[in-house]
Every structure is written in C-alpha cells, then in structure tokens.
Design a protein around this motif. Structure first.
Motif, mmCIF file in Angstrom:
data_model
loop_
_atom_site.group_PDB
_atom_site.id
_atom_site.type_symbol
_atom_site.label_atom_id
_atom_site.label_comp_id
_atom_site.label_asym_id
_atom_site.label_seq_id
_atom_site.Cartn_x
_atom_site.Cartn_y
_atom_site.Cartn_z
ATOM 1 N N VAL A 61 -19.111 -31.275 -6.961
ATOM 2 C CA VAL A 61 -19.446 -30.042 -7.690
ATOM 3 C C VAL A 61 -18.136 -29.582 -8.343
ATOM 4 O O VAL A 61 -17.075 -29.669 -7.722
ATOM 5 N N GLU A 62 -18.215 -29.113 -9.571
ATOM 6 C CA GLU A 62 -16.976 -28.758 -10.279
ATOM 7 C C GLU A 62 -16.238 -27.627 -9.553
ATOM 8 O O GLU A 62 -16.853 -26.669 -9.084
ATOM 9 N N SER A 63 -14.921 -27.773 -9.510
ATOM 10 C CA SER A 63 -14.107 -26.874 -8.682
ATOM 11 C C SER A 63 -14.201 -25.417 -9.100
ATOM 12 O O SER A 63 -14.140 -24.525 -8.251
ATOM 13 N N LEU A 64 -14.326 -25.164 -10.390
ATOM 14 C CA LEU A 64 -14.422 -23.767 -10.837
ATOM 15 C C LEU A 64 -15.664 -23.104 -10.240
ATOM 16 O O LEU A 64 -15.759 -21.886 -10.160
ATOM 17 N N LYS A 79 -5.473 -22.080 -9.490
ATOM 18 C CA LYS A 79 -5.566 -23.001 -10.624
ATOM 19 C C LYS A 79 -5.932 -24.380 -10.116
ATOM 20 O O LYS A 79 -5.182 -24.980 -9.355
ATOM 21 N N TRP A 80 -7.114 -24.850 -10.500
ATOM 22 C CA TRP A 80 -7.535 -26.195 -10.089
ATOM 23 C C TRP A 80 -6.915 -27.216 -11.041
ATOM 24 O O TRP A 80 -6.968 -27.033 -12.259
ATOM 25 N N SER A 81 -6.377 -28.284 -10.481
ATOM 26 C CA SER A 81 -5.709 -29.260 -11.356
ATOM 27 C C SER A 81 -6.714 -30.220 -11.990
ATOM 28 O O SER A 81 -6.466 -30.767 -13.049
ATOM 29 N N PRO A 218 -21.570 -41.804 -13.070
ATOM 30 C CA PRO A 218 -20.115 -41.653 -13.152
ATOM 31 C C PRO A 218 -19.716 -40.175 -13.063
ATOM 32 O O PRO A 218 -20.362 -39.321 -13.681
ATOM 33 N N LEU A 219 -18.688 -39.903 -12.280
ATOM 34 C CA LEU A 219 -18.272 -38.503 -12.087
ATOM 35 C C LEU A 219 -17.585 -37.950 -13.329
ATOM 36 O O LEU A 219 -17.732 -36.783 -13.657
ATOM 37 N N ARG A 220 -16.830 -38.802 -14.003
ATOM 38 C CA ARG A 220 -16.042 -38.412 -15.183
ATOM 39 C C ARG A 220 -15.074 -37.266 -14.847
ATOM 40 O O ARG A 220 -15.019 -36.236 -15.516
ATOM 41 N N ASN A 221 -14.346 -37.506 -13.793
ATOM 42 C CA ASN A 221 -13.321 -36.548 -13.406
ATOM 43 C C ASN A 221 -12.134 -36.658 -14.360
ATOM 44 O O ASN A 221 -11.972 -37.671 -15.052
ATOM 45 N N GLY A 222 -11.327 -35.638 -14.390
ATOM 46 C CA GLY A 222 -10.114 -35.659 -15.187
ATOM 47 C C GLY A 222 -9.385 -34.347 -14.959
ATOM 48 O O GLY A 222 -9.855 -33.501 -14.189
ATOM 49 N N PRO A 223 -8.257 -34.163 -15.630
ATOM 50 C CA PRO A 223 -7.539 -32.888 -15.486
ATOM 51 C C PRO A 223 -8.456 -31.733 -15.897
ATOM 52 O O PRO A 223 -9.291 -31.901 -16.784
ATOM 53 N N GLN A 224 -8.295 -30.595 -15.247
ATOM 54 C CA GLN A 224 -9.094 -29.429 -15.619
ATOM 55 C C GLN A 224 -8.786 -29.042 -17.067
ATOM 56 O O GLN A 224 -7.625 -28.842 -17.416
ATOM 57 N N ASP A 225 -9.807 -28.980 -17.863
ATOM 58 C CA ASP A 225 -9.645 -28.615 -19.269
ATOM 59 C C ASP A 225 -9.237 -27.128 -19.371
ATOM 60 O O ASP A 225 -9.927 -26.251 -18.833
ATOM 61 N N GLU A 229 -11.370 -23.692 -18.478
ATOM 62 C CA GLU A 229 -10.872 -22.787 -17.433
ATOM 63 C C GLU A 229 -10.753 -21.349 -17.974
ATOM 64 O O GLU A 229 -11.199 -20.389 -17.324
ATOM 65 N N ARG A 230 -10.164 -21.229 -19.161
ATOM 66 C CA ARG A 230 -10.001 -19.898 -19.768
ATOM 67 C C ARG A 230 -11.367 -19.234 -19.971
ATOM 68 O O ARG A 230 -11.567 -18.067 -19.664
ATOM 69 N N ASP A 231 -12.307 -20.039 -20.478
ATOM 70 C CA ASP A 231 -13.636 -19.512 -20.745
ATOM 71 C C ASP A 231 -14.304 -19.028 -19.454
ATOM 72 O O ASP A 231 -14.802 -17.896 -19.386
ATOM 73 N N VAL A 232 -14.288 -19.882 -18.420
ATOM 74 C CA VAL A 232 -14.951 -19.508 -17.155
ATOM 75 C C VAL A 232 -14.256 -18.289 -16.541
ATOM 76 O O VAL A 232 -14.911 -17.328 -16.117
ATOM 77 N N LYS A 233 -12.926 -18.308 -16.540
ATOM 78 C CA LYS A 233 -12.207 -17.190 -15.914
ATOM 79 C C LYS A 233 -12.386 -15.892 -16.705
ATOM 80 O O LYS A 233 -12.309 -14.798 -16.143
#
Ligand code: NA7
Length: 546
Positions: A61-64, A79-81, A218-225, A229-233
């Motif tokens: 589940v996405e960290s945000l 801050k999630w990496s 596929p999970l398609r994980n990667g660095p937190q965009d 992040e700005r939008d969700v926060k």
C-alpha cells in the motif's frame, strides 16, 4: 517475580502488542488520563515491521496512505523516500512515532503474554507474562496483529538439517549472506514473491518450492514523486477522509461502477492496462464484479496470466507459474522482478503440488520425485492468520469460558471488537472486521478510536463493565458470512478462510463489506448507545442491586 499487590502492577488498561495498533492505543488512552501498560515480545516497537525483516520486505500500500493520520504535524513532517516503503523505513517511522509521542516509557519490551484471566468478582483482567510476571487492569486490549503467528510446516527430518533455516517473520536482525550457497524457499505468497528475486541475486542456486502459483502485478516502486507528495500533503485531510470512506481504505483509486461484462473488449483491456501500468494490487478494482462474477473474474485472470507469460521465457516454467484459481480469491501479490527471476540460470522452480516435500535430510529437501541439495532453507509459508495469535494466549474468564472454547468451531466476534462471554476485552481489527482486506492502518485507527471513545463514554458515566451480547454477535456474524458468500473469495482455499492451517475450522474470517460501510455501522452502534453491547457497572453485571 514482582509482587502482584504492588500498586505499580495495577493499570486501567493493558495492551498486548506495540505495532501500529498498540502505539496508537497507548497514545490515545494516555491522553484520556488512563494508566496503560503495553506488552511487546520484541525488543523494540514495530510489530509486523519489527519481525518481518526478510530481504525484499515491503508494503504494497502506498506509504503516503499506509501511515498514521491522527497527527497533522506527523503526517506533514515525515518524508517517505519511496512510493512503497520497505520494511526498514516503516520500522524507522514507527520508532519515530514512539519517540515523538514519548511512548516507549510505557512499553514493556521482550515480554510475551502467556495468559489473561478475567475475574468477575474483581471486574478486572490479570495478565501473566511468559517470564512469570503478573499485571492487573480493568480492561485489556489485544493489539496483536493479524499476521503474526508463523506457520512452519512440520517436515520429517527438519531437526537433522545441518544448514540454517528461517521463517521470514522471524528473520535475524543481522543481514544474512547467501553468497555461494544453495538455498531453498518454500512458499510463493506475497512474502516469497518479494524474497525470491533478492535471494536469487546472491545464492549460488535457488530452488523455489511452489505449492500454489499466484497472481502478481508489478509493484512499480520507485522514489517518492515530489509532486505527488506535495499534492497529497496539501490536502491530506481530504485524502484521509476519502480513504476512510472507501471500500479498502485507500484513497488512490476511484470506486469502480461498471461490470467487466458491460464494456467492449478494447475498453476492458485499456482499463486493465491502466491498472497494470499504475502497478500494485488495485487491478481487481478496475471493475465492480471481478471478485463476484465468475465470467468477469475469468477475463481479469486471463489478462494477468497473459502478462505474466510475456515475461517468463521457458514455456514449461511459465505453465507451472500460471495460477489455476480465480484472481483475487487468494491475496493478490505485488512483485518486483519475481517472474524475471525464473529466467535466471541459477533459479529452479519445483512443483510441490504435484510432488510434495516428504522429508529433509542434513543437507537436502526431498520431494517424491527428487532430492534437492540445499545449504539454507527459507520458509515463506505464512501465518495462522487473524485467530492464531489470539488463540496462542490462554485467554478466559475465571471459572468461565475461554477464548479457545468459544472459538472451537471458528471465530465469533461482534464487529471484530469483542467476543461475547469475555467482558472488558477488546481486539483491534479482530475477526469480522475489514482488517486484512483493507489498508490496515486505516482499519487500526478506526478500531482504536472506537475503543478509546467507548472507554471515555464509560468513564464519563461511571461505568466499568462492557460485554458484547451473544445475539448481536450472531447477527453480525451472519451478516459477515452473507456478504462474503456473495463473493468468490468465500469459496477459495486461502488464509482468509483458514485453509492454510491443517485442522483450522473453515470459514471466511474478515468482513468484506468495506471499511467505509463498516465505519459507518460502528459509528451508528456507538450513537445508539452502544447497541449490541451491555454497558454497566461491575455490581450490576454481577446481578447485585446497583
Ligand atoms: P501466504 O500468503 O499464506 O503464503 C504462504 C505460501 O507458503 C503459499 O504459497 C503457501 O501455499 C505456501 N505454503 C504454506 N504452507 C506450506 C506447506 N506446508 N508446504 C508448502 N507450501 C506451503 O503468506 P505470506 O507470508 O506470503 O503473506 C502473508 C501476508 O503478509 C500477505 O498476504 C500480506 O498481507 C502480508 P498455498 O497457497 O497454501 O498452497
């Protein structure tokens, strides 16, 4: 052993477990002025994320969204990496939560609870630890997690094995180096699927012992965009609200409104493709009937099987990796390079459905067909889910029922919160609640808030005794079964139904009605004066004149 009469051993609430649930309970109960003690078997906080340190362990589940929402400051400052955090980062997050809210001072680490007894005469629980200490409190809350009692197969000869063997949920703290070793992995659920590509990179040879082929997206994980992040926060409160009211506790996806069968094949393909490219376990939510209609499910299943076969080079291996059950009826898995691992020369898939593991020798695993030489063996064989951890503790009422007796034919609970016959004992995300079918942090917050609000309600009214009523529990259980019965999940052999544990009573354990509907129902129960629960003073409960 400390004296049981020592005042320091008497609390308002005893909590078992210091994962997401136990930490939040402690924070809330403390704020309500209650004296709380938390017991934790590990030497630190974290629960699931403390124990499951195997290579590749990661949340799907996405960290945000897989994070606490109760503190605006916390959710803004952390801050999630990565898009999907790995186990070390989630553990660091929970350690941060413990420090930030000064929680550790009320947690007793390295302490496993063995027994809990309610005394009707004293209207209190006595909890005994494995080390022989004793604690008392008015209330007890089991924040023990749904996936913590490991299931290790009972293989003849395992004691003669000379290499190291592991269960993924009891992974050593220090890194394990498989370089140059022949390694076996038993189990290809979410855990095995995360582990295999990582071990394959190190091991001289890896044998993957597969009983059931599973669906993976596929999970398609990667660095937190940073933009996401700005939008969700920037609108976190609204995102969290949407998650709380959604079916699965995730705000990210719209709730599907169309059937697979009512759209043209190209539209259907495009919808699956969007989910596939987005990654993660939302694919079955592309349409509203994948988990309910056999034909819709068959179409979704075929889509995923086709995608998987595009990756695996050897057609025989691809055949063996192709699932034969309806997609989503067992936990959908998310992978990072799982199928690609089978294109490596040092990875062999062993079908133990056709020929089960019969025995282990000092350096080998034997199936009916062959002997595999291994230096290390990893069991990714899952858990006695949802009920196993609770039943491992001897819970009961003095001269009354025990949890083991009450659940002899399967779990019975009211809203996953309480068990009729066990007063003043709560569970967080217990049987009959959305629990493992949801973003569990959302479900944990909902249950913790309900429980702590209930205790505050009782405190304000001078009440100190609460019991779930048997008829309310029965009605809720019937509803849980009825909702599950409409879906394809109830028919499957999975850990949702207890089928993975030999001898476990079969029945669909979690609530499929969705976290939004469940929350609304729990809120209504509370508003209606805790309908289905009997709230009283202990004197009333014992039948004495009030
Ligand atoms: P799971 O999903 O229960 O997977 C366990 C795997 O181990 C699965 O492939 C099982 O096959 C296999 N298994 C279990 N027992 C045996 C025995 N005795 N012999 C051979 N194979 C066996 O557990 P996970 O840890 O992967 O995931 C649990 C949850 O954690 C996950 O869903 C997330 O929510 C996080 P089976 O399917 O039973 O034939």
């Amino acid at each position: 052993m400390m004296s049981v009469e020592n005042n320091d051993q008497h609390y308002d609430v005893l909590v078992v477990g210091a994962g997401f649930a136990g930490l939040y309970l402690l924070h809330r109960l403390r704020a309500q002025g209650m004296r709380v003690k938390v017991f934790e078997a590990g030497d630190d906080v974290g629960g699931t994320w403390y124990w499951n340190r195997y290579p590749g362990a990661r949340c799907d589940v996405e960290s945000l969204e897989y994070s606490f929402s109760f503190s605006e400051e916390l959710q803004q400052e952390w801050k999630w990496s990565e898009r999907y955090a790995g186990q070390p980062e989630i553990l660091r997050y929970l350690q941060h939560v413990a420090d930030r809210f000064d929680l550790r001072r009320d947690v007793l680490f390295n302490t496993r609870v063995a027994r809990a007894r309610f005394s009707p005469a004293r209207n209190e629980w006595t909890v005994n630890t494995e080390a022989g200490e004793q604690y008392r409190a008015r209330y007890c809350v089991m924040a023990t997690g749904n996936l913590s009692k490991a299931s290790v197969p009972d293989i003849p000869g395992i004691e003669s094995f000379k290499g190291r063997w592991f269960h993924t949920s009891a992974w050593p703290k220090e890194p394990v180096d498989f370089t140059g070793l022949r390694v076996g992995v038993v189990g290809t659920g979410s855990t095995g699927i995360q582990l295999v590509p990582r071990v394959a990179e190190q091991a001289r040879h890896l044998y993957v012992f597969q009983r059931t082929a599973n669906y993976c997206i596929p999970l398609r994980n990667g660095p937190q965009d940073a933009g996401i992040e700005r939008d969700v926060k920037g609108r976190y409160a609204a995102v969290r609200k949407q998650a709380r009211e959604s079916p699965s506790g995730v705000a990210g996806f719209n709730v599907p409104t169309q059937s697979v069968l009512e759209v043209r094949p190209e539209e259907r393909e495009a919808a699956f493709e969007r989910r596939w490219n987005w990654g993660g376990i939302g694919l079955t939510r592309a349409f509203n009937d994948v988990l309910f209609n056999e034909e819709s499910n068959r179409i979704a299943s075929e889509y995923v099987k086709r995608k998987m076969r595009e990756v695996v080079k050897d057609p025989k291996v691809a055949d063996a990796l192709t699932p034969t059950y309806p997609i989503g009826t067992k936990r959908l898995c998310a992978d990072t390079g799982y199928f690609q691992a089978f294109n490596r020369d040092n990875v062999t898939l062993v079908d133990i459905r056709r020929s089960p593991i019969r025995a282990m020798g000092p350096h080998s695993v034997e199936t009916g067909e062959a002997t595999y030489e291994v230096d290390a063996l990893i069991f990714a064989t899952g858990f006695d889910a949802m009920t196993g951890t609770l039943l491992a503790i001897d819970i009961g009422v003095e001269n009354g029922p025990t949890l083991r007796s009450l659940w002899a034919d399967g779990p019975h609970a009211y809203l996953g919160l309480m068990v009729a016959g066990l007063p003043n004992l709560f569970m967080v995300t217990g049987p009959g609640s959305p629990s493992v079918l949801s973003n569990v942090v959302v479900s944990i917050e909902q249950h913790v808030e309900w429980i702590t609000n209930c205790l505050a309600h009782m405190q304000e009214r001078g009440l100190d005794h609460i019991e779930a009523l048997a008829d309310a529990q029965q009605t809720w259980g019937d509803h849980v079964n009825e909702v599950a019965g409409r879906s394809l999940l109830a028919k499957a052999s999975s850990w949702y139904t207890g089928a993975n544990i030999p001898g476990k009573p079969r029945g669909f354990i979690p609530y499929m009605g969705g976290v939004g509907a469940f929350r609304a129902h729990c809120d209504e129960v509370a508003r209606n004066g805790y309908q289905g629960f009997a709230l009283s003073t202990a004197r009333q409960a014992q039948g004495s004149p009030a």
